[in-house]
Write a protein that holds these residues in place. Structure first.
Motif, PDB file in Angstrom:
ATOM      1  N   UNK A 161     -32.119 -72.307 -66.513  1.00 15.45           N
ATOM      2  CA  UNK A 161     -33.140 -73.134 -66.591  1.00 15.45           C
ATOM      3  C   UNK A 161     -33.002 -74.426 -66.871  1.00 15.45           C
ATOM      4  N   UNK A 162     -31.709 -74.956 -67.384  1.00  9.77           N
ATOM      5  CA  UNK A 162     -31.461 -76.088 -68.093  1.00  9.77           C
ATOM      6  C   UNK A 162     -32.585 -76.098 -69.341  1.00  9.77           C
ATOM      7  N   UNK A 163     -33.250 -77.632 -69.438  1.00  6.12           N
ATOM      8  CA  UNK A 163     -33.950 -77.745 -70.544  1.00  6.12           C
ATOM      9  C   UNK A 163     -35.207 -77.537 -70.314  1.00  6.12           C
ATOM     10  N   UNK A 164     -35.591 -76.985 -69.228  1.00  6.03           N
ATOM     11  CA  UNK A 164     -37.026 -76.817 -68.677  1.00  6.03           C
ATOM     12  C   UNK A 164     -37.536 -75.391 -68.753  1.00  6.03           C
ATOM     13  N   UNK A 165     -38.211 -74.837 -69.890  1.00  8.95           N
ATOM     14  CA  UNK A 165     -38.429 -73.661 -70.139  1.00  8.95           C
ATOM     15  C   UNK A 165     -40.053 -73.341 -69.736  1.00  8.95           C
ATOM     16  N   UNK A 166     -40.519 -74.192 -69.066  1.00  6.78           N
ATOM     17  CA  UNK A 166     -42.033 -73.761 -68.770  1.00  6.78           C
ATOM     18  C   UNK A 166     -42.213 -72.392 -68.078  1.00  6.78           C
TER      19      UNK A 166
END
Length: 240
Positions: free
Chosen positions: A27-32
Motif C-alpha cells: 500500500x505504501x502510506x495510503x491505507x484508505x
C-alpha cells in the motif's frame, strides 16, 4: 491451525499487504483501502486489520480491530494518538501467546510481562515471527512498521503520517516521511541500539516499496516506505 478466541494482536505480513492492496509493492502510506472522505486513512487501516484477521482466523473479523496509527486530523479536526485506539489489554497473538497484559506494559521499549518468546520478534497474523516469515528461508530485513508515533504512542508530528495515511506518491515535500517502529530490534552494538517497537526512525517516503535485504538505514535518495528494511506493515489490535 488453532481456533484462538483471544486473538487480538498482529503485525501485518508482507503477503497480506500484497494480497489486500493487489500490488506486489503493498500500500505504501495510503491505507484508505476503499474508504473515502475525512478520516479515510484510519478507517481504511482498521478495515484492513479486520480483513487480514478474518483471512487468518475465520470469525476473528467480527471483533473491533484497530490499526496502531496516529493522525493529526481524524476528519473532525482532532489529533488521534495510536495508544488511545486499542483499549487497555490484554492482547494475545494468533497462537494465544500473551503480548502484553496492560497498556502500560505494552507501551514499553519492548512489550513487557508477556510471552518472552515473542517479545523481541512480534508475530504476524498467523502467529509467525515476522523476522522469519518463511521458516524454510533465511530471516529477512523487514522490521520497519509504520506508526506515525513517538515512544509514548502519541502522534510524533504531522509530517510522520503520510498525510494521515492517505498518500503514497513518494513526494517527500508534500507527504512527509512515515515514522516507524521495529517489530524486531536491530542488534547494533552500543548503548543507542534502536529497539523500540513503536518509534525508532523515519523512513524514506510514502510510496509503495519493499526492501528485505540488510542495506543499512533508509536511503535519503529513496522515497518508499520500506527503504531501510520493510514493506509498509502496520500493527493491528482488537478491542476486548
Amino acid at each position: 491451525v488453532s481456533s484462538n478466541s483471544n486473538f487480538s494482536f498482529f503485525v501485518t505480513s508482507l503477503r497480506a499487504m500484497q494480497r489486500h492492496s493487489n500490488n506486489p509493492d503493498g500500500f505504501g502510506g495510503d491505507l484508505r483501502y476503499g474508504e473515502t472522505g475525512p478520516g479515510a486513512g484510519l478507517r481504511g487501516a482498521d478495515k484492513l486489520c479486520r480483513d487480514i484477521a478474518e483471512v487468518s482466523l475465520p470469525g476473528a473479523g467480527a471483533k473491533t480491530w484497530r490499526a496502531f496509527l496516529s493522525v493529526a486530523d481524524d476528519g473532525s479536526g482532532n489529533q488521534v494518538n495510536a495508544r488511545d485506539r486499542i483499549g487497555q489489554g490484554p492482547w494475545h497473538d494468533r497462537l494465544g501467546r500473551l503480548v502484553a497484559p496492560t497498556l502500560n506494559d505494552l507501551l514499553a521499549d519492548r512489550p513487557q510481562n508477556g510471552d518472552p518468546t515473542i517479545r523481541m520478534d512480534l508475530p504476524n497474523e498467523d502467529g509467525v515471527p515476522n523476522h522469519r516469515p518463511d521458516p524454510l528461508a533465511a530471516p529477512v530485513d523487514n522490521h520497519h512498521i509504520m506508526t506515525g508515533s513517538d515512544p509514548s504512542g502519541a502522534l510524533r508530528n504531522p509530517d510522520s503520517t503520510c498525510l494521515d495515511w492517505t498518500a503514497a506518491t513518494g513526494d517527500q515535500a508534500v507527504e512527509g516521511r512515515p515514522w516507524v517502529g521495529l517489530s524486531w530490534p536491530r542488534n547494533f552494538v552500543g548503548p543507542n541500539s534502536p529497539s523500540n517497537w513503536i518509534s525508532a526512525l523515519e523512513e524514506s517516503g510514502c510510496a509503495p516499496g519493499i526492501n528485505l535485504a540488510q542495506t543499512g538505514p533508509p536511503n535519503p535518495d529513496d522515497n518508499f516506505v520500506g527503504s531501510g528494511g520493510g514493506y509498509g506493515g502496520i500493527y493491528c489490535f482488537a478491542l476486548p
